[in-house]
Design a protein around this motif. Structure first.
Motif, mmCIF file in Angstrom:
data_model
loop_
_atom_site.group_PDB
_atom_site.id
_atom_site.type_symbol
_atom_site.label_atom_id
_atom_site.label_comp_id
_atom_site.label_asym_id
_atom_site.label_seq_id
_atom_site.Cartn_x
_atom_site.Cartn_y
_atom_site.Cartn_z
ATOM 1 N N LEU A 17 -24.042 -21.743 -14.937
ATOM 2 C CA LEU A 17 -24.157 -22.729 -13.860
ATOM 3 C C LEU A 17 -25.189 -23.793 -14.217
ATOM 4 C CD1 LEU A 17 -24.194 -20.567 -10.587
ATOM 5 C CD2 LEU A 17 -22.312 -21.948 -11.474
ATOM 6 N N PRO A 18 -25.044 -25.012 -13.673
ATOM 7 C CA PRO A 18 -26.113 -26.011 -13.826
ATOM 8 C C PRO A 18 -27.406 -25.501 -13.194
ATOM 9 C CG PRO A 18 -24.080 -27.035 -13.055
ATOM 10 C CD PRO A 18 -23.855 -25.557 -12.983
ATOM 11 N N PHE A 41 -32.558 -13.597 -17.919
ATOM 12 C CA PHE A 41 -31.639 -14.583 -17.347
ATOM 13 C C PHE A 41 -32.095 -16.005 -17.689
ATOM 14 C CE2 PHE A 41 -30.136 -17.567 -14.223
ATOM 15 C CZ PHE A 41 -28.795 -17.249 -14.114
ATOM 16 N N VAL A 42 -33.392 -16.279 -17.506
ATOM 17 C CA VAL A 42 -33.913 -17.618 -17.777
ATOM 18 C C VAL A 42 -33.700 -17.981 -19.245
ATOM 19 C CG1 VAL A 42 -35.989 -19.043 -17.845
ATOM 20 C CG2 VAL A 42 -35.588 -17.509 -15.903
ATOM 21 N N ARG A 43 -33.947 -17.031 -20.149
ATOM 22 C CA ARG A 43 -33.813 -17.303 -21.590
ATOM 23 C C ARG A 43 -32.368 -17.621 -21.957
ATOM 24 N NH1 ARG A 43 -32.271 -13.849 -25.292
ATOM 25 N NH2 ARG A 43 -32.665 -12.090 -23.893
ATOM 26 N N ILE A 44 -31.409 -16.804 -21.465
ATOM 27 C CA ILE A 44 -30.004 -17.022 -21.811
ATOM 28 C C ILE A 44 -29.479 -18.286 -21.142
ATOM 29 C CG2 ILE A 44 -27.672 -16.064 -21.600
ATOM 30 C CD1 ILE A 44 -28.900 -13.295 -21.898
ATOM 31 N N HIS A 45 -29.866 -18.516 -19.886
ATOM 32 C CA HIS A 45 -29.437 -19.729 -19.205
ATOM 33 C C HIS A 45 -29.945 -20.969 -19.930
ATOM 34 C CE1 HIS A 45 -29.612 -23.011 -16.226
ATOM 35 N NE2 HIS A 45 -28.494 -22.486 -15.763
ATOM 36 N N CYS A 46 -31.194 -20.910 -20.403
ATOM 37 C CA CYS A 46 -31.765 -22.041 -21.137
ATOM 38 C C CYS A 46 -30.992 -22.307 -22.423
ATOM 39 C CB CYS A 46 -33.242 -21.772 -21.444
ATOM 40 S SG CYS A 46 -34.043 -23.092 -22.376
ATOM 41 N N SER A 47 -30.666 -21.246 -23.166
ATOM 42 C CA SER A 47 -29.943 -21.431 -24.429
ATOM 43 C C SER A 47 -28.571 -22.054 -24.197
ATOM 44 C CB SER A 47 -29.799 -20.087 -25.150
ATOM 45 O OG SER A 47 -28.942 -19.208 -24.439
ATOM 46 N N ARG A 48 -27.948 -21.760 -23.050
ATOM 47 C CA ARG A 48 -26.637 -22.326 -22.743
ATOM 48 C C ARG A 48 -26.735 -23.705 -22.106
ATOM 49 N NH1 ARG A 48 -23.828 -16.628 -20.583
ATOM 50 N NH2 ARG A 48 -23.468 -15.805 -22.689
ATOM 51 N N LEU A 50 -28.775 -26.093 -23.401
ATOM 52 C CA LEU A 50 -29.189 -27.054 -24.431
ATOM 53 C C LEU A 50 -27.977 -27.720 -25.075
ATOM 54 C CD1 LEU A 50 -32.075 -25.022 -26.093
ATOM 55 C CD2 LEU A 50 -32.210 -26.719 -24.256
ATOM 56 N N VAL A 51 -27.239 -28.458 -24.276
ATOM 57 C CA VAL A 51 -26.056 -29.179 -24.743
ATOM 58 C C VAL A 51 -26.218 -30.653 -24.384
ATOM 59 C CG1 VAL A 51 -24.523 -27.188 -24.610
ATOM 60 C CG2 VAL A 51 -24.825 -28.646 -22.604
ATOM 61 N N SER A 52 -25.498 -31.504 -25.109
ATOM 62 C CA SER A 52 -25.673 -32.941 -24.929
ATOM 63 C C SER A 52 -25.312 -33.414 -23.525
ATOM 64 C CB SER A 52 -24.834 -33.696 -25.962
ATOM 65 O OG SER A 52 -23.461 -33.323 -25.844
ATOM 66 N N SER A 53 -24.323 -32.777 -22.890
ATOM 67 C CA SER A 53 -23.914 -33.206 -21.552
ATOM 68 C C SER A 53 -24.981 -32.924 -20.501
ATOM 69 C CB SER A 53 -22.613 -32.502 -21.153
ATOM 70 O OG SER A 53 -22.784 -31.096 -21.147
ATOM 71 N N ASN A 54 -25.971 -32.106 -20.848
ATOM 72 C CA ASN A 54 -27.036 -31.750 -19.910
ATOM 73 C C ASN A 54 -28.289 -32.588 -20.132
ATOM 74 O OD1 ASN A 54 -27.897 -30.197 -17.731
ATOM 75 N ND2 ASN A 54 -28.895 -28.693 -19.047
ATOM 76 N N GLN A 55 -28.217 -33.590 -21.010
ATOM 77 C CA GLN A 55 -29.366 -34.460 -21.248
ATOM 78 C C GLN A 55 -29.586 -35.389 -20.064
ATOM 79 O OE1 GLN A 55 -29.601 -35.262 -26.030
ATOM 80 N NE2 GLN A 55 -28.252 -36.532 -24.834
ATOM 81 N N ARG A 56 -30.856 -35.605 -19.750
ATOM 82 C CA ARG A 56 -31.243 -36.558 -18.717
ATOM 83 C C ARG A 56 -32.385 -37.419 -19.246
ATOM 84 N NH1 ARG A 56 -27.200 -34.714 -17.368
ATOM 85 N NH2 ARG A 56 -26.515 -33.954 -15.307
ATOM 86 N N VAL A 57 -32.496 -38.625 -18.688
ATOM 87 C CA VAL A 57 -33.574 -39.531 -19.043
ATOM 88 C C VAL A 57 -34.497 -39.673 -17.843
ATOM 89 C CG1 VAL A 57 -34.185 -41.855 -19.790
ATOM 90 C CG2 VAL A 57 -32.098 -40.803 -20.635
ATOM 91 N N LEU A 58 -35.777 -39.379 -18.049
ATOM 92 C CA LEU A 58 -36.790 -39.586 -17.018
ATOM 93 C C LEU A 58 -37.474 -40.919 -17.294
ATOM 94 C CD1 LEU A 58 -38.430 -38.096 -14.663
ATOM 95 C CD2 LEU A 58 -40.149 -37.732 -16.437
ATOM 96 N N LEU A 59 -37.465 -41.828 -16.307
ATOM 97 C CA LEU A 59 -38.052 -43.161 -16.456
ATOM 98 C C LEU A 59 -39.137 -43.360 -15.407
ATOM 99 C CD1 LEU A 59 -34.773 -45.239 -16.963
ATOM 100 C CD2 LEU A 59 -36.366 -44.473 -18.719
#
Length: 318
Positions: A17-18, A41-48, A50-59
């Motif tokens: 899930l997101p 859970f946090v470790r496995i969720h984090c590894s899944r 780390l994909v390009s579609s989940n990138q965000r830009v903080l400005l």
């Protein structure tokens, strides 16, 4: 699938899930709250995540702080969402020093305090203490985030100016005596042995200004080495063992004329690297040498301060 325990099925679904949906799912029941709060859970969720579609830009500018998705097809940002800092600040006088797995190491410039902040969950932790530890001095100190052998997140604070890049169990820092000439080195900090060592800087011309920007790409360390004065050229190097190998030089693409104070911004997943001047002019480098996927430097974007990060549920309470 019918032979799998229901707990395993639920675990596999929820780890995909997101990050924001995971936060909402914690309120379903006590069992789910306990499951979603475990380190596994946090470790496995984090590894899944780390994909390009989940990138965000903080400005960050003087008035607002916003988060935007990256639209790879158009090489632009999507609609912005305004973010409210969960900690006290003065006129958005906040600098992002380092980042890893959705966590941002933040400096409050008016007090020099260091904080660890997850902008997705809004959770944060103050790293500075009343006995004057953990205060950041701009232009003198360096900060890097890493994960040790026990999957614990740690912050390395060095009283020397540079930005730490985590790659393959090591934090890397560039050290330069001065921008124009002078000795340049790369300092390596092994996060398992917690020992330092020194390796050489890539073999670049020492004419004019020399700047090295370290980047972790698919767990391989790369460096953007920009050299020159008003006409800047950029070479891309990769670290193999303790030696640097050049993988791309500019030229062979047409010469890129950049201002003296140029910044490497971020890589979008369509095969291009982007170089942006402080004036906002954008140059594209077509990169077909390798199928690069992620590039997370901290830099300035179009007059804003910010960072490229991934949305995770990793807690800043390290």
């Amino acid at each position: 699938m019918a032979d799998l325990p229901i707990h395993t099925i639920v675990f596999e679904i929820l780890t995909r899930l997101p990050a924001k949906d995971v936060g909402r799912s914690k309120s379903v029941c006590k069992q789910w709250y306990a499951l979603l709060s475990t380190q596994d859970f946090v470790r496995i969720h984090c590894s899944r995540s780390l994909v390009s579609s989940n990138q965000r830009v903080l400005l960050i500018d003087n008035l607002t702080c916003s988060v935007r998705p990256i639209i790879s097809k158009s090489n632009d940002y999507g609609p912005s969402s305004i973010v409210t800092f969960p900690f006290h600040h003065q006129n958005n006088d906040v600098s992002i020093l380092s980042h890893l797995n959705g966590l941002l190491c933040v400096c409050l410039n008016h007090t020099y305090e260091l904080l660890l902040w997850n902008p997705t969950t809004t959770a944060f932790k103050r790293l500075s203490t009343p006995d004057s530890h953990g205060f950041y001095i701009n232009n003198l100190d360096a900060v890097g985030l890493y994960v040790d052998a026990d999957d614990d997140y740690k912050v390395l604070h060095i009283k020397r100016r540079s930005a730490g890049t985590f790659c393959g169990g090591t934090l890397y820092f560039t050290v330069c005596e001065c921008w124009l000439g002078g000795t340049k080195r790369v300092i390596c900090f092994d996060v398992n042995s917690e020992q330092f060592k020194e390796i050489s800087f890539p073999s670049v011309p020492s004419i004019g200004m020399v700047q090295g920007v370290l980047v972790n790409v698919k767990n391989e360390l790369h460096m953007f080495a920009s050299t020159g004065m008003f006409e800047m050229t950029i070479d891309i190097w990769t670290l193999q063992g303790d030696y640097w190998i050049k993988v791309l030089s500019c030229p062979p693409i047409p010469p890129i004329s950049l201002s003296l104070w140029c910044d490497i911004t971020h890589y979008v997943t369509n095969g291009n690297w982007f170089v942006m001047t402080k004036l906002g002019k954008l140059f594209t480098i077509e990169m077909d040498m390798k199928p690069f996927e992620c590039f997370y430097p901290v830099s300035w974007f179009r007059g804003f301060k910010g960072a490229v990060f991934v949305q995770t549920i990793v807690s800043p309470s390290i």
